[in-house]
Design an enzyme around this catalytic site. Structure first.
Site, PDB file in Angstrom:
ATOM      1  CG  ASN A 274      32.980  39.396  43.319  1.00 55.94           C
ATOM      2  OD1 ASN A 274      33.534  40.051  42.436  1.00 55.94           O
ATOM      3  ND2 ASN A 274      33.503  39.247  44.525  1.00 55.94           N
TER       4      ASN A 274
ATOM      5  CD  GLU B 229      40.616  42.280  46.153  1.00 53.69           C
ATOM      6  OE1 GLU B 229      39.966  42.372  47.201  1.00 53.69           O
ATOM      7  OE2 GLU B 229      40.264  41.545  45.222  1.00 53.69           O
TER       8      GLU B 229
ATOM      9  CB  CYS C  61      38.119  38.626  47.401  1.00 52.18           C
ATOM     10  SG  CYS C  61      37.796  40.390  47.380  1.00 52.18           S
TER      11      CYS C  61
END
Length: 475
Positions: free
Chosen positions: A157, A253, A287
């Protein structure tokens, strides 16, 4: 304005050499359809070669000094900006990001390398004196040193900016790096590898090894020559890596399902704008996206009405400066978002707007009165979806917000200072923003998740700190 179609072919970079491979990753052009790039896909033998090269280069990297490494970071940042338009076009095509956002991503990546140069100067040792019986005369230097070889696993992304957040601190701290980019978006990482290859770093200190997870993923993750894995990705992928890795430091993450908790005293016009941007920016493929709008029952309807009135998300040609939203990364991701919407509606949610798709394009979608047992309340979406549900009390808002396995970000909207602090303390999340949507920015403020959302905290200063180990030298 659609650009002239590109066709690129990228190589591996291992031990200071550019190499071809027997297989390639075909990269889909999300702006024009078709295939716009072929990237060499490393096999097991080439992955092993990268591991061996990194291990050999560790000693030479430990001999480098902070001014030298800071200079590398500045040179890399300059190289990124010199190729800004080329990189922006690549990000548009491989990630489906509008051109204005793609340019911003290149600038963010360059700034992360510059800031890594600044933060590297804080890698200072300490002087300690013994303070216990038997050690009262001791004097020691506590010296930071590189941890060794770091495997960087990066997402689709933000294929350049997130890669910079993993690679820049690792090199700035004096480590060797093996970069494995997402298979859907490896081209911008290949250009970064070209820029790094032109910097005078030791052969083997940086290796670019795109490839399929089934071919090289577990091999790299489970090898004893890896000292640390830094990863940005989904929670299931992170759990798989954690199971396969050995005695290494993990810095992850992972997925998010951020709640935005809205109380009746909040400024609802600000709430609507923040939640819309939080849910729909980059088609929700972040996210930190606002995934659940948890509104008090007294303001649920007004929140939904205000969100429904926001109709300025321009979908169109990705090279048009006005375009704000493009396609999802794949048909499979669009299927997933559609599945979550259908589940919520079947369980009683109201579909206020959107819900339709055209291949990988999914309309900005607003759901209201979403039941608490709908999957969208507990599972990561990664799509342009705002799901509004209700609560009566603070305790219920916390139960909804903290009920799942993802705990990356959260937001609280209220004008009551004490309530804001109380909620921020009790929300299970790595970061809580008060009266604004979550945002990770460049990494000057640490971010990261609890539970299934990750291990450790990202941020240029903290990441560099986690990428060194301390050695005590007793004088």
């Amino acid at each position: 304005m659609t650009q002239k179609r590109l066709h690129r072919r990228e190589q591996l970079f291992i031990d200071g050499e550019w190499l071809d491979a027997d297989d390639v990753l075909e990269v889909t052009d999300l702006a024009d359809d078709g295939i716009f790039a072929e990237v060499a896909a490393a096999d097991a033998e080439q992955a092993d070669r990268a591991l061996a090269a990194s291990q050999r280069a560790e000693a030479e990297m430990r001999e480098t000094n902070i001014p030298q490494r800071a200079g590398w970071m500045e040179t890399i940042a300059d190289g990124l900006l010199e190729r800004k338009e080329e990189l922006a076009e690549v990000i548009v095509r491989e990630a489906g990001k509008p051109i204005s956002s793609a340019r911003g991503e290149v600038e963010s990546a360059a700034e992360r390398f510059r800031r890594a140069a600044e933060e590297a100067h804080d890698l200072r040792g300490e002087f300690r004196e013994g303070t216990t019986d038997g050690h009262e005369g001791w004097e020691a230097i506590i010296k930071p040193e590189p941890i060794g070889t770091i495997l960087a696993i990066t997402p689709y992304n933000y294929p350049l900016a997130t890669t910079a957040l993993e690679v820049a601190p690792a090199l700035a701290a004096g480590n060797c790096v093996i970069l494995k980019p997402a298979s859907k978006t490896p081209v911008s990482a290949a250009i970064l590898a070209e820029i790094i290859s032109e910097v005078d770093i030791p052969d083997g200190a940086f290796n670019f090894t795109p490839g399929s997870a089934s071919e090289i993923g577990d091999l790299l993750v489970g090898d004893d020559r890896i000292n640390m894995i830094t990863m940005t990705g989904s929670s299931p992928a992170g759990k798989h890596v954690a199971r396969k890795s050995g005695m290494v430091n993990l810095h992850m993450e992972l997925g998010g399902n951020a709640p935005a908790v809205i109380f009746p005293d909040a400024d609802l016009s600000d709430v609507a704008g923040a939640c819309a941007k939080g849910s729909f920016k980059y088609a929700g493929q972040r996210c930190s996206a606002v995934s659940r709008v948890v509104a008090h029952e007294d303001v649920h309807d007004e929140v939904v009405e205000r969100l429904g009135e926001i109709d300025n998300w321009v979908i169109g040609d990705l090279f048009d400066e006005e375009t704000q939203m493009g396609p999802l990364i794949s048909e499979d991701q669009a299927d997933w978002v559609e599945e979550l919407v259908e589940d919520a509606v079947e369980k009683g949610a109201d579909l206020i707007r959107g819900g339709d798709r055209d291949g990988q394009f999914f309309e900005p979608t607003l759901l209201a009165n979403v039941p608490h047992d709908a999957r969208v309340i507990h599972e990561e979406q990664f799509g342009p979806l705002a799901a509004v549900t209700t609560f009566e009390t603070e305790e219920e808002a916390l139960d909804i917000s903290n009920g799942g396995n993802l705990a990356l970000d959260a937001a609280v909207f209220t004008n009551d200072y004490d309530r804001a602090r109380r909620m921020a303390d009790k929300l299970d999340a790595g970061a809580v923003r008060i009266n604004g949507a979550p945002s990770h920015g460049l990494g000057d403020i640490p971010f990261g998740g609890n539970k299934g959302s990750g291990i450790g905290r990202q941020g240029l200063h903290l990441t560099i700190e986690e990428m060194v180990r301390k050695k005590s030298i007793i004088l």
